[in-house]
Design an enzyme around this catalytic site. Structure first.
Site, PDB file in Angstrom:
ATOM      1  N   GLY A 115       0.929  -2.036  20.557  1.00 48.67           N
ATOM      2  CA  GLY A 115       1.176  -0.636  20.254  1.00 48.67           C
ATOM      3  C   GLY A 115       2.573  -0.159  20.589  1.00 48.67           C
ATOM      4  N   THR A 116       3.099  -0.592  21.718  1.00 50.38           N
ATOM      5  CA  THR A 116       4.424  -0.120  22.135  1.00 50.38           C
ATOM      6  C   THR A 116       5.501  -0.567  21.156  1.00 50.38           C
ATOM      7  OG1 THR A 116       3.862   0.037  24.481  1.00 50.38           O
ATOM      8  CG2 THR A 116       6.184  -0.295  23.942  1.00 50.38           C
ATOM      9  N   GLN A 149      -5.445   4.599  19.699  1.00 53.62           N
ATOM     10  CA  GLN A 149      -6.703   4.973  20.337  1.00 53.62           C
ATOM     11  C   GLN A 149      -7.804   5.324  19.344  1.00 53.62           C
ATOM     12  OE1 GLN A 149      -7.937   4.828  23.273  1.00 53.62           O
ATOM     13  NE2 GLN A 149      -6.160   4.383  24.538  1.00 53.62           N
ATOM     14  N   SER A 169      -3.478  -1.405  17.499  1.00 53.93           N
ATOM     15  CA  SER A 169      -3.347  -2.430  18.541  1.00 53.93           C
ATOM     16  C   SER A 169      -4.657  -3.183  18.718  1.00 53.93           C
ATOM     17  CB  SER A 169      -2.922  -1.787  19.862  1.00 53.93           C
ATOM     18  OG  SER A 169      -2.788  -2.756  20.879  1.00 53.93           O
ATOM     19  N   SER A 170      -4.553  -4.458  18.989  1.00 50.04           N
ATOM     20  CA  SER A 170      -5.714  -5.342  19.084  1.00 50.04           C
ATOM     21  C   SER A 170      -6.533  -5.140  20.360  1.00 50.04           C
ATOM     22  CB  SER A 170      -5.233  -6.797  19.009  1.00 50.04           C
ATOM     23  OG  SER A 170      -6.237  -7.703  19.360  1.00 50.04           O
ATOM     24  N   HIS A 171      -5.862  -5.012  21.497  1.00 51.49           N
ATOM     25  CA  HIS A 171      -6.610  -5.050  22.761  1.00 51.49           C
ATOM     26  C   HIS A 171      -7.420  -3.788  23.028  1.00 51.49           C
ATOM     27  CE1 HIS A 171      -4.240  -2.523  25.709  1.00 51.49           C
ATOM     28  NE2 HIS A 171      -3.377  -2.614  24.724  1.00 51.49           N
ATOM     29  N   THR A 223       8.456 -15.285  16.520  1.00 48.78           N
ATOM     30  CA  THR A 223       7.446 -16.037  15.796  1.00 48.78           C
ATOM     31  C   THR A 223       6.099 -15.340  15.915  1.00 48.78           C
ATOM     32  OG1 THR A 223       8.602 -18.109  16.270  1.00 48.78           O
ATOM     33  CG2 THR A 223       6.280 -18.268  15.614  1.00 48.78           C
ATOM     34  N   CYS A 247      -0.207   2.854  30.967  1.00 53.07           N
ATOM     35  CA  CYS A 247       1.227   2.688  30.733  1.00 53.07           C
ATOM     36  C   CYS A 247       2.058   3.700  31.514  1.00 53.07           C
ATOM     37  CB  CYS A 247       1.545   2.822  29.244  1.00 53.07           C
ATOM     38  SG  CYS A 247       0.764   1.539  28.235  1.00 53.07           S
TER      39      CYS A 247
END
Length: 382
Positions: free
Chosen positions: A69-70, A177, A197-199, A235, A323
């Site tokens: 996300g960041t 979110q 974001s994945s997590h 990568t 964060c």
């Protein structure tokens, strides 16, 4: 341990973990390499991109993988700004995630852009009237998050997007979110870029994505980038990206049932707070907040102290965005909801998921009663 901090991160689901492990073993090649091992990895990567795009109801060539996300927020903003020929004014909000807020603050400080930060109403909601009043002839970009990770407040991005599209102003929304928790239909949202974001949705950490609307003619980063069509370096982690796509697919296939469960869990939690007369006051109105997040003010006690007490009893909660912790600052997002600044020190956040059970809530309520009963006794002695 009862986990009530899903807004901070989530455990990787078993299916996504299995996919990650299999891809790591079988398709370890660099997706940019020209040999067969690289080509196979590239094929797997694109299959995952197709799956991720399907969850957003868009084409895969509009999805760009990031490290999370960041990076995604910064990449989206910087990329859209390169498309803003001759215009330098940006509008955002005080409630944004730190990756947006501080990036824009720095760009303002260095003179790259001028930024207006909106504060919103007493819930932190941004109105079209407030937004319109701050638009200037040189306004080129607006960045407003969808769901706030600290309060759960949902911004009306559908209306904002339609308004900005008519003004010819680019619109970015941080959807980290909201993605996988409430519906995001890109076919009906006039947004030029979103970040996911994945997590946050039971995928692996260290991977995310940005969507760019096809009307945005992307300009490559002037610093030569070799991946994701020249807009980012590094990568691509094929295994993580594919596992992310599988997690996203699962969350979206079960979105309706998860949403219903979360609404019931949140309703029950708030009801039990009242039934047991616990000194925890939800700060955001239920009809404008995401069902996965309940931010509360405690009556008299510092939020960080309460957090440690819950942890001692085996319950994981938060006093704000992970964060932002360690900065000894009151979260900016809760400021509009407070009567005075000192109230911010008494803020704690519970965040739930489809894995949260009613029994979990009962245990949280029971332990809350023990914690606040003991605190009341200690304060009466003093």
């Amino acid at each position: 341990m009862i986990y009530c901090d899903y807004a901070a991160t989530t455990p990787i689901m078993e299916d996504a973990l299995s996919v990650y492990m299999e891809i790591s073993r079988k398709h370890y090649g660099n997706a940019s390499s020209l040999h067969d091992i690289g080509s196979n990895a590239a094929s797997v990567l694109e299959n995952g991109r197709e799956m991720l795009a399907t969850t957003l109801q868009t084409a895969s060539n509009h999805i760009y993988y990031t490290s999370g996300g960041t990076e995604g927020n910064r990449l989206a903003i910087d990329t859209l700004l390169r498309c803003c020929t001759g215009k330098k004014h940006v509008i955002s909000t005080m409630m944004e995630h730190s990756s947006v807020y501080y990036h824009l603050k720095n760009l303002h400080k260095t003179g790259d852009v001028e930024v207006t930060f909106l504060t919103g109403d007493k819930q932190g909601l941004i109105s079209l009237e407030d937004l319109a009043a701050n638009i200037r002839p040189d306004t080129c970009l607006v960045s407003i998050q969808h769901v706030n990770g600290e309060t759960g407040v949902i911004q009306p991005i559908e209306q904002i997007g339609l308004f900005l599209r008519k003004q010819g102003i680019y619109f970015h929304s941080d959807c980290v979110q909201s993605f996988g928790k409430i519906k995001i239909d890109l076919a009906n949202i006039a947004v030029d870029a979103i970040t996911i974001s994945s997590h946050k949705i039971f995928g692996p950490k260290g991977v995310g994505a940005v969507y760019f609307h096809p009307r945005v003619v992307l300009i490559e980063n002037p610093v030569k980038m070799n991946n994701e069509k020249g807009i980012r370096p590094g990568t691509v982690d094929v295994a993580s990206a594919t596992a992310f796509a599988f997690a996203a697919d699962y969350m979206h296939k079960h979105l309706a049932e998860h949403l219903s469960h979360l609404q019931n869990i949140k309703k029950y939690f708030i009801e039990q707070l009242a039934v047991h007369q616990l000194p925890l006051i939800p700060v955001a109105e239920n009809n404008i907040s995401c069902p996965s997040i309940v931010g509360c003010l405690t009556a008299t006690t510092q939020g960080d102290y309460i957090l440690l007490e819950y942890n001692r009893y085996g319950i994981a909660i938060s006093s704000g965005s992970a964060c932002s912790l360690g900065q000894q600052q009151i979260p900016r997002a809760i400021m509009p909801l407070l009567h005075n600044k000192e109230d911010g020190n008494r803020y704690i956040r519970f965040s739930f998921s489809h894995l949260t059970t009613f029994n979990d809530i009962d245990q949280v309520i029971d332990i809350s009663a023990k914690i606040f009963s003991r605190i009341k006794e200690e304060q009466s002695v003093l």
